[in-house]
Design a protein around this motif. Structure first.
Motif, short mmCIF file in Angstrom:
data_model
loop_
_atom_site.label_atom_id
_atom_site.label_comp_id
_atom_site.label_asym_id
_atom_site.label_seq_id
_atom_site.Cartn_x
_atom_site.Cartn_y
_atom_site.Cartn_z
N ASP A 129 -39.01 -59.23 -66.86
CA ASP A 129 -40.42 -58.90 -65.61
C ASP A 129 -39.99 -57.84 -64.56
N ASN A 130 -38.84 -56.36 -64.48
CA ASN A 130 -38.52 -55.81 -63.93
C ASN A 130 -39.26 -54.68 -64.34
N ALA A 131 -40.20 -54.71 -65.32
CA ALA A 131 -41.54 -53.58 -66.07
C ALA A 131 -42.46 -54.40 -64.77
N LEU A 132 -42.63 -55.39 -65.19
CA LEU A 132 -44.10 -56.01 -63.89
C LEU A 132 -43.59 -56.01 -62.88
N PHE A 133 -42.92 -57.13 -62.38
CA PHE A 133 -42.62 -57.40 -60.61
C PHE A 133 -41.91 -57.02 -60.20
N PRO A 134 -41.72 -57.28 -58.62
CA PRO A 134 -40.89 -56.95 -58.17
C PRO A 134 -40.00 -58.44 -58.17
N SER A 135 -38.44 -58.29 -57.73
CA SER A 135 -37.85 -59.25 -57.49
C SER A 135 -38.49 -60.44 -56.75
N GLY A 136 -38.63 -62.17 -57.05
CA GLY A 136 -39.05 -62.39 -56.29
C GLY A 136 -40.59 -62.45 -55.98
N SER A 137 -41.48 -61.64 -56.67
CA SER A 137 -42.77 -61.69 -56.62
C SER A 137 -43.51 -61.84 -57.92
N ALA A 138 -44.76 -62.31 -57.95
CA ALA A 138 -45.69 -62.81 -59.18
C ALA A 138 -46.76 -61.10 -58.97
N ASN A 139 -46.77 -60.56 -57.97
CA ASN A 139 -47.93 -59.28 -58.43
C ASN A 139 -46.99 -58.86 -58.97
N ILE A 140 -48.48 -57.91 -60.03
CA ILE A 140 -47.78 -57.58 -60.97
C ILE A 140 -47.90 -55.63 -60.09
N LYS A 141 -46.52 -54.92 -60.23
CA LYS A 141 -46.41 -53.79 -60.41
C LYS A 141 -47.82 -52.50 -60.35
N PRO A 142 -48.58 -52.00 -59.35
CA PRO A 142 -49.75 -51.02 -59.65
C PRO A 142 -50.07 -49.97 -61.18
N ASP A 143 -47.87 -49.60 -61.26
CA ASP A 143 -48.46 -48.41 -62.38
C ASP A 143 -48.21 -49.89 -63.66
N SER A 144 -47.96 -50.95 -63.27
CA SER A 144 -47.39 -51.11 -64.70
C SER A 144 -49.07 -52.41 -65.23
#
Length: 280
Positions: A139-154
């Motif tokens: 999950d740390n490759a995709l989302f900030p902690s406690g969030s479901a929004n995918i990181k822009p770079d991911s």
């Protein structure tokens, strides 16, 4: 007294010849009837009648007994045809299984090369088993902690995975979200059920940005913390459990005991996931 004259008896001719003559005439009549019938029926019926006579004369069976014999022959022929069709179907399925295995092995190889080239070995891994090709993303490759929004770079990662999957658009894809057992209670995510489901859906949406995919073949499920890979008693274990999994489901499986069906459907897995996603 007058003497009576005795008239000589008339001699009757020998009529014993009438018996074989009548038999001969009867046989001739039967022959003419058969010839006449043969001239007015189709060839297949005549051949069947010919086989009946041949069988009766050669085996001692009566003509009327031939009905059962013919039915036995028909049943045997149907059985042989059924066995032949099953053999053809088995060979065809084995060929499809081999082709599917080759396709999934090639896809796994391409994914592993991308993971190694991008330096993502600690965040992504693949596993090919009897039911699926499984891609696990931490999950740390995709989302900030406690969030479901995918990181822009991911988002590039999800797009790259989708690009590799598009080579095999006929497979059904199942995206599942998983969390650790740490409780969450926010306005957006009252529990880990909502968080894991939303993460799976958001990742699936990025895959479906690819126009090569048919949305009917995709499904997203949230399992919360209830399918851990490791113990939740340590930070490392909890990090392992927080993940998104992308399953490319096999279409042709090896038969299992008590189950004649070799195919697995996405709907069956989806139903299982929906049942598991109901709070108790």
């Amino acid at each position: 007294m007058s003497r009576r004259r005795h008239e000589p008896h008339e001699e009757h001719p020998d009529e014993s010849w009438l018996l074989p003559y009548s038999d001969l005439m009867t046989l001739l009549l039967a022959l003419f009837i058969v010839l006449y019938a043969a001239s007015s029926v189709n060839t297949s019926k005549f051949e069947e009648m010919s086989r009946a006579f041949k069988t009766a004369f050669s085996s001692g069976l009566g003509v009327l007994d031939n009905g059962a014999l013919t039915e036995d022959n028909k049943q045997k022929r149907r059985t042989d045809e059924d066995l032949e069709r099953k053999d053809d179907g088995k060979r065809s399925r084995e060929a499809l299984q081999q082709q599917e295995q080759q396709n999934l092995e090639e896809l796994q190889k391409e994914l592993n090369q991308y993971i190694q080239k991008s330096g993502l070995s600690s965040q992504l891994e693949t596993q090919l088993n009897q039911s699926e090709l499984l891609i696990t993303i931490r999950d740390n490759a995709l989302f900030p902690s406690g969030s479901a929004n995918i990181k822009p770079d991911s988002q590039k990662l999800a797009t790259a995975i989708g690009h590799m999957l598009q080579q095999y658009p006929d497979y059904e894809i199942l995206v599942t979200g998983h969390t650790d057992n740490q409780p969450i209670n926010t306005s957006e995510f009252p529990s880990n059920w909502e968080l894991s489901s939303k993460r799976a859906i958001n990742f699936m949406k990025i895959l479906l940005d690819n126009p090569a995919f048919d949305p009917k073949r995709f499904s997203a499920i949230g399992y919360g913390e209830f399918r851990p890979l490791d113990s939740n008693n340590s930070d490392a274990g909890r990090a392992t459990n927080r993940r998104v999994e992308v399953s490319i489901l096999r279409k042709y499986l090896e038969p299992t005991d008590g189950n004649n069906s070799n195919e697995i459907t996405l709907s069956a897995i989806a139903q299982e996931g929906k049942a598991a996603a109901q709070p108790k």
